[in-house]
Design an enzyme around this catalytic site. Structure first.
Site, PDB file in Angstrom:
ATOM      1  N   ASP A  56       0.844  -1.192   0.000  1.00  0.00           N
ATOM      2  CA  ASP A  56       0.000   0.000   0.000  1.00  0.00           C
ATOM      3  C   ASP A  56       0.887   1.252   0.000  1.00  0.00           C
ATOM      4  OD1 ASP A  56       0.985  -0.588   2.553  1.00  0.00           O
ATOM      5  OD2 ASP A  56      -0.771   0.185   3.607  1.00  0.00           O
TER       6      ASP A  56
ATOM      7  N   HIS B  39       9.357  -0.073   9.263  1.00  0.00           N
ATOM      8  CA  HIS B  39       8.422  -1.209   9.318  1.00  0.00           C
ATOM      9  C   HIS B  39       8.566  -2.134   8.101  1.00  0.00           C
ATOM     10  CE1 HIS B  39       6.164   0.692  12.592  1.00  0.00           C
ATOM     11  NE2 HIS B  39       6.152   1.809  11.902  1.00  0.00           N
TER      12      HIS B  39
HETATM   13  O1  LIG Z   1       1.253   5.970  13.389  1.00  0.00           O
HETATM   14  C1  LIG Z   1       0.875   5.291  12.447  1.00  0.00           C
HETATM   15  N1  LIG Z   1      -0.399   5.138  12.185  1.00  0.00           N
HETATM   16  C2  LIG Z   1      -0.825   4.415  11.144  1.00  0.00           C
HETATM   17  N2  LIG Z   1      -0.046   3.774  10.311  1.00  0.00           N
HETATM   18  C3  LIG Z   1       1.235   3.879  10.527  1.00  0.00           C
HETATM   19  C4  LIG Z   1       1.759   4.620  11.572  1.00  0.00           C
HETATM   20  N3  LIG Z   1       3.055   4.537  11.536  1.00  0.00           N
HETATM   21  C5  LIG Z   1       3.344   3.755  10.500  1.00  0.00           C
HETATM   22  N4  LIG Z   1       2.248   3.362   9.890  1.00  0.00           N
HETATM   23  C6  LIG Z   1       2.127   2.480   8.727  1.00  0.00           C
HETATM   24  O2  LIG Z   1       1.514   1.279   9.146  1.00  0.00           O
HETATM   25  C7  LIG Z   1       2.405   0.189   9.057  1.00  0.00           C
HETATM   26  C8  LIG Z   1       2.936  -0.164  10.430  1.00  0.00           C
HETATM   27  O3  LIG Z   1       1.931  -0.346  11.320  1.00  0.00           O
HETATM   28  C9  LIG Z   1       3.492   0.648   8.132  1.00  0.00           C
HETATM   29  O4  LIG Z   1       3.178   0.226   6.820  1.00  0.00           O
HETATM   30  C10 LIG Z   1       3.484   2.131   8.217  1.00  0.00           C
HETATM   31  O5  LIG Z   1       3.693   2.763   6.989  1.00  0.00           O
END
Ligand SMILES: O=c1[nH]cnc2c1ncn2[C@@H]1O[C@H](CO)[C@@H](O)[C@H]1O
Length: 515
Positions: free
Chosen positions: A207, A439
């Site tokens: 994504d 991540h």
């Molecule tokens: O704070 C956040 N809120 C929502 N999505 C996030 C945040 N930080 C990173 N990701 C996204 O969600 C995945 C990891 O959980 C990663 O794909 C990152 O891009």
């Protein structure tokens, strides 16, 4: 001792008020979210699950790849699946008949030790030492090399011992959960398989997303794997934009030969009200850089259809690296329930195991994006490796590394340093940190080199209702509960527990800067 991975971690709200009712503009689907068909958990009988995770010092199968150069390579005939076959279809050469291992054949600890000593030193490092049920007499005295390429799904201990070759002849392996071995009197084994030299086939379900862009480029720079396709999903952005970005990233990389299959625009339960994390990645998902529209187009097939097709084409050989909500994977399983057996492995970024989530204290973003799909995938029986934020929150790229990237001559590094600015400012704002969590690159590297992490094995279920919707609950199977629970008789998955964070960051930086 509790490893430091279990440090508590909190995060602000995942989506802002504007996003809550947002909807992919390209979708004209009724919101058919139907709670009656949603999976629900019963209360777990008042008993608390023990969610303490034990570290298993288990390096996974790709270690074999690193050691292949220690053994002399010999030409081998093509591998054939020796089920009821006496001839190799291509070469018409005879292949050994299969003798299933007697079910009763087990080995004691002492025998196990003795057996190991008899394996020639040069191949001993390949022995993972998990097996307790070999027919000792059948293979004693022979050195061998197993080829753990996940050709077939199998039970836990057999999955590392897929194929055994002696002098290029496939003499043993596991098939349909049965060990088999036949010997024709060889006295020494110098073995390898051509398949070992071949990079692992990877499909990235993505994504994009800034850290997805990093993971995709990293994958394209990793000789251990071949990216055979991308499938797209909502999460960081809506699916339409995810597809656009996937195509754009492949154009930047000069790899428009890699097909992109567009994924679902709605959740597994057909919800159209999706949450996207554009506040983490920018409204365009790539740091608001106003990149041009890609010229290339996605293939006709949907992501789920493409996944099923590829799994049929290369049974047991494909690893799906899932970097977003698990909708496409669950749809592939719905489309073809045998997908779980035909797919080699699913390495997913998702879950918050024994730590707080990043959407809310309960839930990590990818699981929160489609909890029903995640529960299907975790309980599907497929070979699943989950890399959660309990691990990825240890892998941090610092400000100084961003500067190095910006100064680098590497094509990917230059591109990424621009889009990463947005991701860095989000982390400064949300976490008060001068760095970003890697991540998606970390999850990708779990597929490239599993030994960068350690894993534990157990049953994972996902909460689908209430304030803990999206919670991943790991059961370590160490207690027999008095009453039946929703974890009973569910297949296990592997969950990453520790990570060699400096090694991961170094690999990411080296590969992206030398691009
Ligand atoms: O704070 C956040 N809120 C929502 N999505 C996030 C945040 N930080 C990173 N990701 C996204 O969600 C995945 C990891 O959980 C990663 O794909 C990152 O891009």
């Amino acid at each position: 001792m509790v490893p430091n991975v279990f440090k508590s971690d909190t995060d602000g709200p995942w989506f802002n008020a504007e996003n809550q009712n947002a909807q992919d503009p390209s979708v004209e689907v009724e919101n058919r979210e139907d709670d009656s068909s949603a999976k629900k958990f019963k209360d777990a009988n008042g008993e608390e699950s023990n969610i303490e995770i034990e570290t298993v010092e288990k390096t996974m199968s790709s270690n074999a790849e690193q050691t292949t150069d220690k053994v002399e390579e010999v030409e081998i005939s093509p591998i054939v699946d020796p089920v009821d076959e006496t001839k190799n279809e291509e070469t018409q050469e005879s292949v050994p008949a299969i003798e299933p291992m007697p079910e009763t054949a087990t080995r004691s600890e002492e025998e196990d030790e003795g057996w190991r000593k008899e394996i020639s030193p040069e191949v001993r490092p390949l022995w993972l030492g998990e097996t307790k049920a070999w027919d000792r007499n059948t293979i004693i005295g022979f050195s061998f090399l197993y080829v753990p390429h996940h050709r077939f799904q199998s039970t836990k201990f057999l999955q590392d011992f897929q194929d055994v070759f002696i002098l290029g002849q496939r003499i043993g392996g596991s098939l349909n959960n049965q060990w088999f071995a036949t010997l024709g009197g060889a006295t020494e084994a110098r073995t390898t398989s051509t398949s070992m030299a071949e990079p692992k086939k990877i499909i990235i379900d993505t994504d994009p997303g800034i850290d997805d862009a990093m993971a995709i480029f990293l994958a394209l720079r990793s000789p251990e794997i071949t990216v055979i396709g991308l499938t797209t999903i909502y999460g960081n952005v809506y699916t339409t934009l995810a597809t656009r970005n996937a195509l754009h990233l492949l154009e930047v990389a000069g790899r428009t030969d890699i097909p992109v299959a567009e994924g679902s625009h709605v959740s597994y339960m057909k919800a159209t009200k999706l949450r996207v994390a554009d506040f983490v990645h920018g409204v365009d998902g790539l740091g608001n850089q106003n990149f041009p529209q890609p010229k290339s187009k996605p293939i006709e097939k949907s992501a789920a259809e493409y996944l099923v097709d590829q799994a049929n084409l290369y049974p047991g050989e494909i690893t799906v690296v899932a970097l977003g909500p698990l909708t496409n994977i669950a749809l592939a399983i719905q489309l073809d329930p045998t997908f779980t057996k035909k797919i080699g492995q699913i390495v997913l970024l998702g879950g918050a195991f024994a730590v707080n989530g990043n959407v809310n204290p309960a839930s990590e973003a990818n699981i929160f994006g489609d909890p029903e799909a995640a529960d299907i995938v975790f309980t599907s029986g497929a070979d699943v490796v989950a890399v959660g934020i309990n691990v990825t929150h240890q892998v941090i790229m610092k400000d100084s590394e961003l500067e190095n990237m910006a100064e680098s001559e590497g094509k990917f590094a230059k591109y990424l340093s621009k889009i990463l600015d947005y991701y860095f400012s989000y982390h400064r704002d949300a976490y008060s940190m001068n760095g970003v969590y890697l991540h998606d690159p970390t999850a990708l590297l779990a597929a490239v080199n599993p030994s960068l992490m350690t894993y534990t094995e157990g049953i994972v279920r996902v909460q689908t209702t209430g304030i803990t919707r999206g919670l991943t609950l790991f059961f370590n199977k160490q207690k027999r509960f008095n009453e039946a629970t929703e974890w009973n008789n569910k297949p296990t998955v592997k969950v990453a527990v520790t990570v060699d964070a400096p090694a991961v960051v170094k690999l990411v930086m080296d590969r992206l800067m030398n691009s």
